[in-house]
Design a protein around this motif. Structure first.
Motif, PDB file in Angstrom:
ATOM      1  N   GLY A 152       0.862  -1.178   0.000  1.00 53.60           N
ATOM      2  CA  GLY A 152       0.000   0.000   0.000  1.00 53.60           C
ATOM      3  C   GLY A 152       0.899   1.228   0.000  1.00 53.60           C
ATOM      4  N   TYR A 153       0.302   2.422  -0.109  1.00 51.65           N
ATOM      5  CA  TYR A 153       1.134   3.633  -0.020  1.00 51.65           C
ATOM      6  C   TYR A 153       0.511   4.660   0.905  1.00 51.65           C
ATOM      7  CZ  TYR A 153      -1.973   6.086  -3.357  1.00 51.65           C
ATOM      8  OH  TYR A 153      -3.038   6.674  -3.986  1.00 51.65           O
ATOM      9  N   MET A 154       1.405   5.452   1.493  1.00 52.20           N
ATOM     10  CA  MET A 154       0.971   6.498   2.417  1.00 52.20           C
ATOM     11  C   MET A 154       1.791   7.741   2.145  1.00 52.20           C
ATOM     12  SD  MET A 154       1.266   6.401   6.538  1.00 52.20           S
ATOM     13  CE  MET A 154      -0.117   5.309   6.796  1.00 52.20           C
ATOM     14  N   GLU A 155       1.134   8.897   2.115  1.00 49.78           N
ATOM     15  CA  GLU A 155       1.867  10.140   1.829  1.00 49.78           C
ATOM     16  C   GLU A 155       2.122  10.936   3.104  1.00 49.78           C
ATOM     17  OE1 GLU A 155       0.829  11.290  -2.697  1.00 49.78           O
ATOM     18  OE2 GLU A 155      -0.829  11.588  -1.299  1.00 49.78           O
ATOM     19  N   PHE A 158      10.582  -2.848   1.007  1.00 51.46           N
ATOM     20  CA  PHE A 158       9.732  -1.653   0.995  1.00 51.46           C
ATOM     21  C   PHE A 158      10.597  -0.447   0.666  1.00 51.46           C
ATOM     22  CE2 PHE A 158      11.204  -2.480   5.249  1.00 51.46           C
ATOM     23  CZ  PHE A 158      11.650  -1.241   5.689  1.00 51.46           C
ATOM     24  N   MET A 159      10.006   0.721   0.510  1.00 51.28           N
ATOM     25  CA  MET A 159      10.809   1.917   0.201  1.00 51.28           C
ATOM     26  C   MET A 159      10.017   3.188   0.471  1.00 51.28           C
ATOM     27  SD  MET A 159      10.686   2.396  -3.898  1.00 51.28           S
ATOM     28  CE  MET A 159       9.164   2.416  -4.805  1.00 51.28           C
ATOM     29  N   LEU A 192       5.471   6.478   1.296  1.00 50.23           N
ATOM     30  CA  LEU A 192       5.993   5.236   1.852  1.00 50.23           C
ATOM     31  C   LEU A 192       5.226   4.080   1.206  1.00 50.23           C
ATOM     32  CD1 LEU A 192       7.627   3.653   3.981  1.00 50.23           C
ATOM     33  CD2 LEU A 192       5.875   4.256   5.660  1.00 50.23           C
ATOM     34  N   PHE A 193       5.963   3.195   0.523  1.00 50.63           N
ATOM     35  CA  PHE A 193       5.359   2.004  -0.104  1.00 50.63           C
ATOM     36  C   PHE A 193       5.784   0.800   0.730  1.00 50.63           C
ATOM     37  CE2 PHE A 193       5.986   4.981  -3.627  1.00 50.63           C
ATOM     38  CZ  PHE A 193       4.763   4.925  -4.283  1.00 50.63           C
ATOM     39  N   PRO A 235      -5.558   5.734   6.278  1.00 52.24           N
ATOM     40  CA  PRO A 235      -4.980   4.397   6.130  1.00 52.24           C
ATOM     41  C   PRO A 235      -4.194   4.293   4.816  1.00 52.24           C
ATOM     42  CG  PRO A 235      -7.346   4.368   5.699  1.00 52.24           C
ATOM     43  CD  PRO A 235      -7.010   5.758   6.127  1.00 52.24           C
ATOM     44  N   ALA A 236      -3.265   3.337   4.744  1.00 58.40           N
ATOM     45  CA  ALA A 236      -2.500   3.133   3.509  1.00 58.40           C
ATOM     46  C   ALA A 236      -3.476   2.807   2.368  1.00 58.40           C
ATOM     47  CB  ALA A 236      -1.504   2.005   3.707  1.00 58.40           C
ATOM     48  N   GLN A 237      -3.132   3.298   1.168  1.00 57.52           N
ATOM     49  CA  GLN A 237      -4.007   3.118   0.005  1.00 57.52           C
ATOM     50  C   GLN A 237      -3.533   1.934  -0.842  1.00 57.52           C
ATOM     51  OE1 GLN A 237      -6.637   5.551  -0.571  1.00 57.52           O
ATOM     52  NE2 GLN A 237      -5.985   5.909   1.550  1.00 57.52           N
ATOM     53  N   ALA A 238      -4.499   1.267  -1.477  1.00 58.57           N
ATOM     54  CA  ALA A 238      -4.164   0.091  -2.285  1.00 58.57           C
ATOM     55  C   ALA A 238      -3.703   0.501  -3.686  1.00 58.57           C
ATOM     56  CB  ALA A 238      -5.373  -0.814  -2.391  1.00 58.57           C
ATOM     57  N   MET A 239      -2.971  -0.401  -4.341  1.00 54.02           N
ATOM     58  CA  MET A 239      -2.562  -0.170  -5.733  1.00 54.02           C
ATOM     59  C   MET A 239      -2.957  -1.344  -6.602  1.00 54.02           C
ATOM     60  SD  MET A 239       1.123   1.544  -5.116  1.00 54.02           S
ATOM     61  CE  MET A 239       1.304   0.705  -3.575  1.00 54.02           C
TER      62      MET A 239
END
Ligand code: FAD
Length: 470
Positions: A195-198, A223-224, A239-240, A283-287
């Motif tokens: 997931g990703y978070m800004e 992760f990165m 953040l992925f 919350p972290a978003q899906a891709m």
């Protein structure tokens, strides 16, 4: 078409979705003189206080720029972007090392998504033959009649008919639903485990907290984190990470502990309090990655942008590919004299292999960005590729260069990349074998005096022993 006795009557093109690709596409169709009606679920973002999108900023490169150029928007958008000439790799110990994207003078641009979307809507609106309709959510449509039903936020419904429906309504496209009901429509969708978070990195004393003309990357293998600069001198860090890792962190202190372990240099730049707070804001978003074909139904409807091909964001090509869709469609319109019954199948034929290729490449880069950039072999190969490109600019072109700085068709770029890889790897193997054989040959032809070799070898050995025992 000339209607009898009346002024020239152009066909009606309905663009569904006023995101990046829809707004740009409206300009393309308007420029050709069609009557363009754009329909967008959201309110007009130019009046909204908060604009929610899929990311705050994004990387614009050659393909996207060419599409903007076509409608006279390139200069304006480029002037509002920040050039990024290289990746800046942040190691665990805080060391920063740049890896250039291409040759000197080649760069990608960090642009603000909301601003780009607003500029494109405004550009579309300047055409007298374009109407923007906000607060219209497409609910249903008929592939037979082209009749669409929109609902508004007050619950009212509106029916609209068009000669051509262009589905630009994003990764979860409502237009695409009708395609799914039809026979011989291929469709696949994959959610990646990440997931990703800004997070925002504010300016320090009114200046960027890090060097601005780079895309900063903290690759940590599984992760990165990355960071792109904004005009207000902030960075947006993304953040992925696998969802399960995101979920393991449940308190502010755990966030700091995690950053301490993996991104220590970023803590003072984002700020302890901000980190503790912002990590839990959303919350972290899906891709998701979506592939499908064909992109059209008869001469009535065509999909473009994420509606046709949502890709994971690791090649920075989703929007660029969507923008290039508009150019490709326009080129085919020219070729087939705007005859939709010929243009639509040709568009599918030409574009599907390319969009599928970029979807695969984006998946590949998902690993390259967070893991390969840490490998010495990868960095060595990048140098070799760049050197060969310098020596033979027409024969060896690095993959990233083809994808980012040219309009080489994506599927051709992939084929060429595989070919180059084989040739370069073979070349390296030959050179290594050649050096080994050559060296052995010289040794056999001119055997060295063994006593001369023994003296330094003995010296070295005693030094090593001394070192180990000291
Ligand atoms: P969207 O931007 O999703 O727009 C779709 C529009 O349709 C929206 O406005 C939506 O409100 C509207 N809509 C939806 N349903 C309906 C309906 N039923 N009726 C009416 N309207 C509807 N790409 C790059 O090129 N470079 C990058 O660096 C990059 N970074 C990214 C980072 C992240 C984290 C993510 C998630 C994506 C990134 N992308 C990037 C990809 C890029 O965001 C997309 O490819 C791009 O937004 C696609 O544009 P679109 O117009 O097709 O879809």
């Amino acid at each position: 078409e000339e209607s009898p006795g009346g002024p020239s009557q152009k066909k009606v093109v309905a663009v569904v979705g006023g995101g990046l690709v829809g707004a740009l596409n409206a300009c393309f169709f308007a420029k050709r003189g069609f009557d363009v009606e754009l329909f967008e679920t959201r309110e007009d973002i130019r009046q909204a206080k908060i604009v929610r999108g899929r990311s705050i900023n994004l990387a614009l490169s050659h393909r996207g720029r060419q599409a903007l150029k076509h409608v006279g928007m390139e200069e304006k958008i480029v002037s509002q972007g920040i050039p990024m000439h290289a990746r800046m790799i942040h190691s665990l110990n805080g060391k920063q090392s740049p890896i250039p994207y291409g040759k000197k003078g080649q760069y990608i641009l960090s642009v603000d998504r909301a601003n780009l979307n607003k500029e494109l809507l405004t550009a579309a609106e300047t055409y007298p033959n374009t109407k923007l309709n906000f607060d219209r959510k497409l609910q249903d449509w008929s592939a037979e009649t082209g009749l669409m039903t929109f609902v508004r936020s007050d619950g009212s419904e509106e029916q609209v008919e068009a000669d051509l429906i262009v589905g630009c309504d994003g990764a979860f496209s409502a237009i695409r639903k009708q395609f799914l009901r039809r026979s011989r429509f291929n469709y696949s969708q994959t959610y990646i485990p990440h997931g990703y978070m800004e997070l925002t990195m504010p300016p320090i004393n009114g200046e960027f907290a890090m060097k601005p003309n780079y895309l900063h990357i903290w690759p940590r293998n599984t992760f990165m984190m990355i960071a792109l600069p904004n005009l207000d001198k902030t960075f947006t860090c993304t953040l992925f990470m696998p969802f399960e890792e995101f979920e393991k962190i449940t308190t502010g202190d755990e966030v700091i502990e995690f950053f301490q372990k993996y991104f220590p240099d970023a803590i003072p730049l984002i700020g302890v309090d901000a980190l503790k707070r912002d990590y839990f804001r959303l919350p972290a978003q899906a891709m998701v990655s979506v592939k499908c074909s064909p992109y059209h139904i008869g001469s009535k409807c065509v999909l473009m942008g994420d509606a046709a091909h949502a890709v994971v964001p690791f090649y920075g090509q989703g929007m660029n590919a969507g923008f290039e869709d508009c150019i490709v469609f326009d080129e085919i319109m020219e070729q087939f004299n705007e005859d939709f019954s010929a243009v639509l199948p040709e568009y599918t034929r030409v574009r599907v292999p390319d969009d599928h290729a970029i979807a695969d490449l984006a998946m590949y880069n998902y690993i390259e960005m967070r893991a390969h950039v840490n490998s010495k072999w990868f960095l060595f190969r990048k140098h070799i590729d760049n050197l060969l490109h310098f020596l033979m600019p027409k024969t060896i072109i690095p993959l990233y260069t083809m994808v980012t700085f040219t309009r080489t068709r994506y599927h051709e770029a992939v084929a060429r990349w595989h070919w180059q890889d084989r040739v370069i790897n073979r070349g390296l193997l030959f050179s290594a074998t050649g050096a080994l054989l050559g060296g052995s040959f010289l040794l056999i032809k001119n055997p060295p005096d063994i006593n001369k070799l023994l003296v330094p070898a003995e010296k070295m050995w005693s030094r090593l022993v001394a070192l180990r025992t000291s």
